[in-house]
Motif scaffolding. Sequence first.
Motif, PDB file in Angstrom:
ATOM      1  N   ILE A 293       0.835  -1.203   0.000  1.00  0.00           N
ATOM      2  CA  ILE A 293       0.000   0.000   0.000  1.00  0.00           C
ATOM      3  C   ILE A 293       0.866   1.247   0.000  1.00  0.00           C
ATOM      4  O   ILE A 293       0.643   2.188  -0.766  1.00  0.00           O
ATOM      5  N   GLU A 294       1.910   1.261   0.861  1.00  0.00           N
ATOM      6  CA  GLU A 294       2.783   2.419   0.936  1.00  0.00           C
ATOM      7  C   GLU A 294       3.587   2.605  -0.347  1.00  0.00           C
ATOM      8  O   GLU A 294       3.866   3.729  -0.760  1.00  0.00           O
ATOM      9  N   ALA A 295       3.963   1.482  -0.975  1.00  0.00           N
ATOM     10  CA  ALA A 295       4.793   1.569  -2.179  1.00  0.00           C
ATOM     11  C   ALA A 295       4.027   2.132  -3.362  1.00  0.00           C
ATOM     12  O   ALA A 295       4.580   2.878  -4.175  1.00  0.00           O
ATOM     13  N   PHE A 296       2.752   1.801  -3.481  1.00  0.00           N
ATOM     14  CA  PHE A 296       1.999   2.189  -4.674  1.00  0.00           C
ATOM     15  C   PHE A 296       0.939   3.246  -4.388  1.00  0.00           C
ATOM     16  O   PHE A 296       0.098   3.527  -5.241  1.00  0.00           O
ATOM     17  N   LYS A 297       0.975   3.821  -3.194  1.00  0.00           N
ATOM     18  CA  LYS A 297       0.012   4.877  -2.884  1.00  0.00           C
ATOM     19  C   LYS A 297       0.309   6.090  -3.754  1.00  0.00           C
ATOM     20  O   LYS A 297       1.420   6.606  -3.760  1.00  0.00           O
ATOM     21  N   SER A 298      -0.659   6.557  -4.508  1.00  0.00           N
ATOM     22  CA  SER A 298      -0.448   7.631  -5.476  1.00  0.00           C
ATOM     23  C   SER A 298      -0.637   9.013  -4.878  1.00  0.00           C
ATOM     24  O   SER A 298      -0.089   9.988  -5.366  1.00  0.00           O
ATOM     25  N   GLY A 299      -1.422   9.151  -3.856  1.00  0.00           N
ATOM     26  CA  GLY A 299      -1.724  10.464  -3.315  1.00  0.00           C
ATOM     27  C   GLY A 299      -2.946  11.109  -3.937  1.00  0.00           C
ATOM     28  O   GLY A 299      -3.381  12.184  -3.525  1.00  0.00           O
ATOM     29  N   PHE A 300      -3.505  10.477  -4.968  1.00  0.00           N
ATOM     30  CA  PHE A 300      -4.717  11.006  -5.589  1.00  0.00           C
ATOM     31  C   PHE A 300      -5.935  10.688  -4.729  1.00  0.00           C
ATOM     32  O   PHE A 300      -5.995   9.642  -4.086  1.00  0.00           O
ATOM     33  N   GLU A 301      -6.891  11.591  -4.786  1.00  0.00           N
ATOM     34  CA  GLU A 301      -8.161  11.359  -4.111  1.00  0.00           C
ATOM     35  C   GLU A 301      -9.146  10.750  -5.106  1.00  0.00           C
ATOM     36  O   GLU A 301      -9.112  11.055  -6.292  1.00  0.00           O
ATOM     37  N   PRO A 302     -10.018   9.868  -4.646  1.00  0.00           N
ATOM     38  CA  PRO A 302     -11.023   9.301  -5.559  1.00  0.00           C
ATOM     39  C   PRO A 302     -11.924  10.406  -6.088  1.00  0.00           C
ATOM     40  O   PRO A 302     -12.123  11.441  -5.436  1.00  0.00           O
ATOM     41  N   PRO A 303     -12.481  10.245  -7.270  1.00  0.00           N
ATOM     42  CA  PRO A 303     -13.386  11.268  -7.827  1.00  0.00           C
ATOM     43  C   PRO A 303     -14.642  11.389  -6.980  1.00  0.00           C
ATOM     44  O   PRO A 303     -15.092  10.436  -6.349  1.00  0.00           O
ATOM     45  N   GLY A 304     -15.204  12.616  -6.986  1.00  0.00           N
ATOM     46  CA  GLY A 304     -16.442  12.841  -6.245  1.00  0.00           C
ATOM     47  C   GLY A 304     -17.653  12.297  -6.982  1.00  0.00           C
ATOM     48  O   GLY A 304     -17.544  11.670  -8.040  1.00  0.00           O
ATOM     49  N   ASP A 305     -18.791  12.542  -6.417  1.00  0.00           N
ATOM     50  CA  ASP A 305     -20.027  12.069  -7.031  1.00  0.00           C
ATOM     51  C   ASP A 305     -20.295  12.813  -8.329  1.00  0.00           C
ATOM     52  O   ASP A 305     -20.013  14.009  -8.475  1.00  0.00           O
ATOM     53  N   VAL A 306     -20.822  12.109  -9.293  1.00  0.00           N
ATOM     54  CA  VAL A 306     -21.210  12.726 -10.561  1.00  0.00           C
ATOM     55  C   VAL A 306     -22.530  13.473 -10.352  1.00  0.00           C
ATOM     56  O   VAL A 306     -23.494  12.919  -9.806  1.00  0.00           O
ATOM     57  N   ASP A 307     -22.544  14.741 -10.745  1.00  0.00           N
ATOM     58  CA  ASP A 307     -23.751  15.553 -10.575  1.00  0.00           C
ATOM     59  C   ASP A 307     -24.849  15.138 -11.548  1.00  0.00           C
ATOM     60  O   ASP A 307     -24.576  14.584 -12.645  1.00  0.00           O
ATOM     61  N   PHE A 308     -26.013  15.383 -11.165  1.00  0.00           N
ATOM     62  CA  PHE A 308     -27.169  15.101 -12.008  1.00  0.00           C
ATOM     63  C   PHE A 308     -27.226  16.099 -13.164  1.00  0.00           C
ATOM     64  O   PHE A 308     -27.059  17.301 -12.975  1.00  0.00           O
ATOM     65  N   GLU A 309     -27.367  15.600 -14.362  1.00  0.00           N
ATOM     66  CA  GLU A 309     -27.465  16.441 -15.550  1.00  0.00           C
ATOM     67  C   GLU A 309     -28.943  16.534 -15.960  1.00  0.00           C
ATOM     68  O   GLU A 309     -29.552  15.528 -16.337  1.00  0.00           O
ATOM     69  N   ASP A 310     -29.432  17.722 -15.910  1.00  0.00           N
ATOM     70  CA  ASP A 310     -30.852  17.954 -16.191  1.00  0.00           C
ATOM     71  C   ASP A 310     -31.047  18.174 -17.679  1.00  0.00           C
ATOM     72  O   ASP A 310     -30.682  19.210 -18.236  1.00  0.00           O
ATOM     73  N   PHE A 311     -31.541  17.146 -18.361  1.00  0.00           N
ATOM     74  CA  PHE A 311     -31.767  17.241 -19.801  1.00  0.00           C
ATOM     75  C   PHE A 311     -33.104  17.913 -20.159  1.00  0.00           C
ATOM     76  O   PHE A 311     -33.449  18.036 -21.333  1.00  0.00           O
ATOM     77  N   THR A 312     -33.837  18.316 -19.118  1.00  0.00           N
ATOM     78  CA  THR A 312     -35.092  19.031 -19.424  1.00  0.00           C
ATOM     79  C   THR A 312     -34.809  20.418 -19.929  1.00  0.00           C
ATOM     80  O   THR A 312     -35.633  21.020 -20.638  1.00  0.00           O
ATOM     81  N   GLN A 313     -33.625  20.996 -19.579  1.00  0.00           N
ATOM     82  CA  GLN A 313     -33.238  22.288 -20.129  1.00  0.00           C
ATOM     83  C   GLN A 313     -32.516  22.044 -21.440  1.00  0.00           C
ATOM     84  O   GLN A 313     -31.548  21.319 -21.502  1.00  0.00           O
ATOM     85  N   PRO A 314     -33.013  22.636 -22.501  1.00  0.00           N
ATOM     86  CA  PRO A 314     -32.451  22.348 -23.835  1.00  0.00           C
ATOM     87  C   PRO A 314     -31.013  22.825 -23.951  1.00  0.00           C
ATOM     88  O   PRO A 314     -30.675  23.928 -23.526  1.00  0.00           O
ATOM     89  N   MET A 315     -30.149  21.917 -24.546  1.00  0.00           N
ATOM     90  CA  MET A 315     -28.773  22.235 -24.908  1.00  0.00           C
ATOM     91  C   MET A 315     -27.932  22.670 -23.705  1.00  0.00           C
ATOM     92  O   MET A 315     -27.008  23.452 -23.815  1.00  0.00           O
ATOM     93  N   LYS A 316     -28.312  22.245 -22.499  1.00  0.00           N
ATOM     94  CA  LYS A 316     -27.511  22.589 -21.321  1.00  0.00           C
ATOM     95  C   LYS A 316     -27.104  21.294 -20.609  1.00  0.00           C
ATOM     96  O   LYS A 316     -27.962  20.522 -20.205  1.00  0.00           O
ATOM     97  N   ARG A 317     -25.836  21.124 -20.530  1.00  0.00           N
ATOM     98  CA  ARG A 317     -25.316  19.941 -19.844  1.00  0.00           C
ATOM     99  C   ARG A 317     -24.235  20.367 -18.868  1.00  0.00           C
ATOM    100  O   ARG A 317     -23.301  21.067 -19.243  1.00  0.00           O
ATOM    101  N   THR A 318     -24.433  19.977 -17.693  1.00  0.00           N
ATOM    102  CA  THR A 318     -23.476  20.357 -16.655  1.00  0.00           C
ATOM    103  C   THR A 318     -22.511  19.203 -16.398  1.00  0.00           C
ATOM    104  O   THR A 318     -22.935  18.068 -16.236  1.00  0.00           O
ATOM    105  N   VAL A 319     -21.278  19.559 -16.386  1.00  0.00           N
ATOM    106  CA  VAL A 319     -20.250  18.552 -16.075  1.00  0.00           C
ATOM    107  C   VAL A 319     -19.672  18.875 -14.709  1.00  0.00           C
ATOM    108  O   VAL A 319     -19.231  19.996 -14.473  1.00  0.00           O
ATOM    109  N   SER A 320     -19.706  17.926 -13.816  1.00  0.00           N
ATOM    110  CA  SER A 320     -19.231  18.189 -12.452  1.00  0.00           C
ATOM    111  C   SER A 320     -17.723  18.387 -12.434  1.00  0.00           C
ATOM    112  O   SER A 320     -16.979  17.725 -13.159  1.00  0.00           O
TER     113      SER A 320
END
Length: 583
Positions: A293-320
């Motif tokens: 674990i110590e040898a290969f620990k990268s120091g990166f944090e896991p990605p957070g939760d993916v935000d909800f993309e509301d497709f009811t609004q036309p042509m708007k997509r949110t990327v977390s």
Amino acid sequence: MIAFPLAVVKGLLSTLGERRFLLEEFSVGCEEDQFDNLEKHTQWGIDVLEKFIKFVKERTEIELSYAKQLRNLSKKYQPKKNSKEEEEYRYTSARAFLATLNEMNDYAGQHEVISENMTSLITGELTRYVQELKQERKSHFHDGRKAQQHIETCWKQLEASKRRFERDCKEADRAQQYFEKMDADINVTKADVEKARQQAQLRHQMAEDSKAEYSSTLQKFNSEQHDHYYTHIPHIFQKIQEMEERRIVRIGESMKTFAEVDRQVIPIIGKCLDEITKAAESIDHKNDSQLVIEAFKSGFEPPGDVDFEDFTQPMKRTVSESSLSNSRADGKSEPKFGGKSKGKLWPFIKKNKLSLKLGAGPEDFSNLPPEQRRKKLQQKVDELNRDIQKEMDQRDALTKMKDVYIKNPQMGDAASVDHRLAELGQNIEKLRLEVQKFEGWLAEVEGRLSMRSEARRQSGLYEAQNPSAVNSCAQDRESPDGSYTEEQSQETEMKVPATDFDDEFDDEEPLPTIGTCKALYTFEGQNEGTISVAEGEMLYVIEEDKGDGWTRIRRNEDEEGYVPTSYVEVYLDKNAKGAMTYI
């Protein structure tokens, strides 16, 4: 006048003949046969000793061969110095295997001890003893043959004396008969009778002398014969018997030594096996897992939760911002900036994958994850500090030697160590510069890790307190067509992933010159993106140090690259346009 009756003479001769026959029968039929039998048996005993010596010698050769094979086997699986295998032996299982190899080496040594002890205590001693035994055996049988020859000589003397006595008795008997015949004959003259009488007396005297000689020879022979069969021969046989018994005892003792040599090393071999068992029991699977674990620990944090993309609004997509794609951008060793970032071409980036395959890498370990890079830089700093300490120790020793030479000129020339002291001073200065360079990179990495940790902590605290503000901020950054506007945060801009698309900038126009520099030391640019310079060489600066410890220079239109900032002295032209700065 002495007359021997014929019957008496015949009886004496018959008795002597029987005694001769008995002596010949005993001597030839008994003594000769026994000596031959004993000679064959003692030779067989020597052959047995030599056979045992050969057996032990072959056993020692087998032990040596076995020990050599064990040592070669242990050496074959020993970790090679300065190799990847040596690093693997920090795990308990690998250390246990290494301990097993070392114990097997000691185990082989005990077999060498067996061979050496058997050679010195058995083979060498028995070889010398066999030579002594052969000489002793030869001496005893020589004495026996000599005794036989002596008794045979005495017997021949007795035979000669007896034949002479027999002949003289017959001559005396014939002379007596002739005298009696002449004395009875009346026709023989008195003178002839007297002559015959004198001849008879002479013969009788000769027979008497032969008798006395024969009697003396017979007594001497009987005495010699008694000594031969009751003293000399038994004494020789006794010596041969003692010699043979010593041989039997000696081979028995050698067999005991043969077993004792093995028994002496059994406790040590048992300790070797105990150490192997102890090494096996020392294996700690939990510790090995933690090391991985110590040898290969990268120091990166896991990605957070993916935000909800509301497709009811036309042509708007949110990327977390905390999506997996942006998190992967964090994994790049160095940030790439938006737009055409030709102003800062990171060294070694073009052959990063090839360098990893070849086992090489950039000097600042920028190809590694942050945590691994920090460990490597720390190891390098420690290694350089150790080298500095060694050089300083050598300098101190030479300084003391110089002081001794100054106080005692007869011991040496003090000026002879000045050149070496100067070299050590230069080496220490170069190593210190290297330490400063790596410490700068280390501080940079540690600062980034602490900043990232602090940012994550504050971001998490802010999101916990204002979750609605985070969502609205994400929507505010969207343009009417659904793409991001230029009002992105600094963190987001620095998280733009580096791709192979950067290679397309290699064909752009060269950067303008912003100054000159002078090389303070020789630098061998062996990695991709670097350039080699010689001490005292003047070059052009096209991009100054941005805090990473590297300055970009140009020798001519075709040669440019990075050199360590600590290796050059820079003279910037204030009117020239510098390279683009970091945001």
